[in-house]
Design an enzyme around this catalytic site. Structure first.
Site, PDB file in Angstrom:
ATOM      1  N   ASP A 388       0.846  -1.201   0.000  1.00  0.00           N
ATOM      2  CA  ASP A 388       0.000   0.000   0.000  1.00  0.00           C
ATOM      3  C   ASP A 388       0.866   1.229   0.000  1.00  0.00           C
ATOM      4  O   ASP A 388       2.085   1.174   0.183  1.00  0.00           O
ATOM      5  CB  ASP A 388      -1.004  -0.015   1.150  1.00  0.00           C
ATOM      6  N   GLU A 431      -6.050   2.188  -0.335  1.00  0.00           N
ATOM      7  CA  GLU A 431      -4.811   2.281  -1.088  1.00  0.00           C
ATOM      8  C   GLU A 431      -4.010   0.987  -1.022  1.00  0.00           C
ATOM      9  O   GLU A 431      -2.825   0.953  -1.363  1.00  0.00           O
ATOM     10  CB  GLU A 431      -3.956   3.438  -0.570  1.00  0.00           C
TER      11      GLU A 431
END
Length: 518
Positions: A388, A431
């Site tokens: 991420d 994300e």
């Protein structure tokens, strides 16, 4: 690649449908064109048959009367009827011979009117003989008039010595002999033939002396010792020919009746015609002079029928002839396009059900399908790389959510070189992304480092000034004794170890304790 080639590659079914529809349309129009031309050709030939029959009937009457007249000239043209009528001839004040007073004991329907320049001829002269010949033809003229009926205007004998015997009877005040008769085309055309033709000849159009309009004349000469003593003639009004062409007329276009001099005698519709030309090739429609044109010579006559179909009229006829096929084809196209649209919509819905709408990466739904397929196949060697974006909240807060979305989209693009041999990229949430590595020979550590460096070295300032993006990664490969979910969990633990160790780095899962997520 050209735009057309690109469109063909992108929409092959639509292009195939377009090609098939075009082919069907061409075949339908071709069939309609053949049907229209066949029907109109049939009507044209049928009309030619009727005109030929009328022409031959008139020619047969003229030939019959000519034969009898020349036979009488070889013997004695006088008869009881001719002497009776000859005695009724009078010379008026204008020195004009007339037969205005028909003898009361003779049927009026049997007699015509003889008019000519006076005085009466001397006894036993050639002119007296010719007048007797004309008067003796009264029964033949009457019979021909009854049988031909409305097809003809006048039937008459024109003597070469200034008189005419006209049937049916009209008073001399309405019509009388005029020497200008010898300037008419029917007489001049006959004189131009040397020796005189034995068959009937057709004149050019001219104006009738009796005021009935434009007409043509079918004539046959009567000769004695190779000398023309007169003409037997049948007058045909052009108005009658036009009415004949209209019953029945071809469904489309205009019929033109042409004489041997290529003059238009009659037409089935009003209006002007171009100077009509025709070549030797006949009896089929050809594009000529701005229209489809059929030329049909009427056998055994000097006449020709030309049928012309202007382009606009043909297109209109093609439309109405093909309307059923066109509607069917249109319905087929609409139904097929609707089917293709539904198929594309289903494909789009299927795509959206398995892909993240923002980045285009696969979503959790696709992961479930992959997991089920893996379980059915019995393979247990999938590698998991979980990563991420470092400090992604700071990116959104500093640069805005629009820039944050661009960052996520660019992250997926940077992963594309790794998506080979069945590898999958899944947006796990927010994300956070999961890279599933199916290739058993691939090193997860090398792939993770390759991805990390690619992201760190990317020119992020092209998106926003001062922007920099790095990722933290954790990876672990599945083995036979652990499930895919456990493999992903361990990669996630390794990801948080990488964050705990300073971010912008990759870590493998280690079985020496787990770092709890922040």
């Amino acid at each position: 690649m050209s735009r057309l080639s690109h469109a063909f590659v992108r929409y092959p079914l639509q292009w195939l449908l377009f090609g098939l529809s075009s082919l069907l349309l061409v075949l339908s129009l071709q069939h309609a064109f053949r049907h229209i031309t066949d029907l109109n050709k049939r009507d044209t030939i049928a009309m030619a048959g009727e005109l030929r029959s009328q022409f031959q009937e008139m020619e047969a009457f003229l030939e019959s009367m000519r034969g009898q007249a020349e036979e009488r000239l070889r013997s004695n043209p006088e008869s009881i009827l001719s002497r009776h009528l000859y005695q009724a001839l009078r010379v008026d004040r204008s020195n004009l011979i007339t037969l205005d007073r028909v003898p009361a004991d003779l049927p009026p329907a049997l007699i015509g009117n003889l008019t000519g320049l006076g005085p009466l001829p001397a006894p036993v002269s050639e002119r007296e003989e010719t007048i007797h010949l004309a008067l003796s033809l009264s029964p033949l003229l009457s019979t021909a008039s009854k049988l031909l009926d409305e097809d003809v205007a006048w039937i008459y004998f024109t003597g070469s010595d200034n008189f005419i015997y006209l049937y049916p009877w009209v008073p001399s005040s309405q019509f009388h002999f005029d020497p200008a008769i010898y300037t008419k085309s029917y007489w001049q055309d006959m004189l131009a033939q040397q020796p005189p033709a034995r068959r009937a000849s057709l004149s050019r159009p001219y104006q009738d002396f009796a005021g009935r309009g434009q007409m043509i004349t079918l004539s046959q000469p009567i000769t004695k010792a190779q000398k023309v003593v007169g003409l037997l003639s049948i007058d045909i009004l052009l108005a009658n020919l036009e009415r004949a062409l209209q019953q029945p007329a071809p469904q489309v276009g205009t019929l033109f009746l042409i004489n041997q001099h290529r003059q238009v005698l009659a037409r089935s519709q009003p209006g002007t015609a171009p100077p009509l030309r025709h070549d030797r090739e006949q009896d089929r429609y050809r594009w000529q002079q701005g229209a489809f044109q059929l030329v049909h010579a009427i056998p055994d006559t000097p006449l020709t029928l030309i049928h012309r179909i202007p382009l606009i009229a043909l297109l209109e006829a093609l439309f109405w002839q093909s309307v059923t096929a066109l509607v069917t084809l249109l319905c087929l196209v609409v139904a097929t396009l609707s089917s293709l649209r539904s198929r594309r919509l289903n494909q789009r819905l299927n795509y959206l059900s398995r892909h993240d709408a923002l980045t285009g990466a696969f979503n959790r739904h696709h992961f479930v399908a992959f997991e089920q397929k893996q379980a059915q196949g019995g393979a247990h060697t999938t590698g998991a790389i979980m990563f991420d974006c470092d400090h992604f909240k700071r990116v959104n807060d500093t640069f805005g959510h629009g820039v944050g979305d661009e960052v996520l989209i660019q992250l997926v693009r940077l992963c594309q070189p790794l998506l080979t041999r069945g590898n999958l990229l899944i947006r796990w949430g927010g994300e956070e992304f999961l890279l599933l590595v199916v290739d058993e020979a691939a090193s997860l550590a090398e792939l993770a480092e390759q991805l990390r460096r690619a992201i760190a070295d990317h020119p992020w300032e092209e998106i926003a000034t001062g922007l920099g993006v790095t990722v933290s990664l954790g990876h672990h490969r599945q083995s036979a004794d652990i499930s895919l979910h456990e493999t992903i969990r361990r990669a996630d633990v390794a990801l948080y170890r990488a964050k705990a160790n300073g971010r912008n780095r990759s870590e493998a899962w280690q079985d020496d304790g787990e770092v709890q997520p922040e």
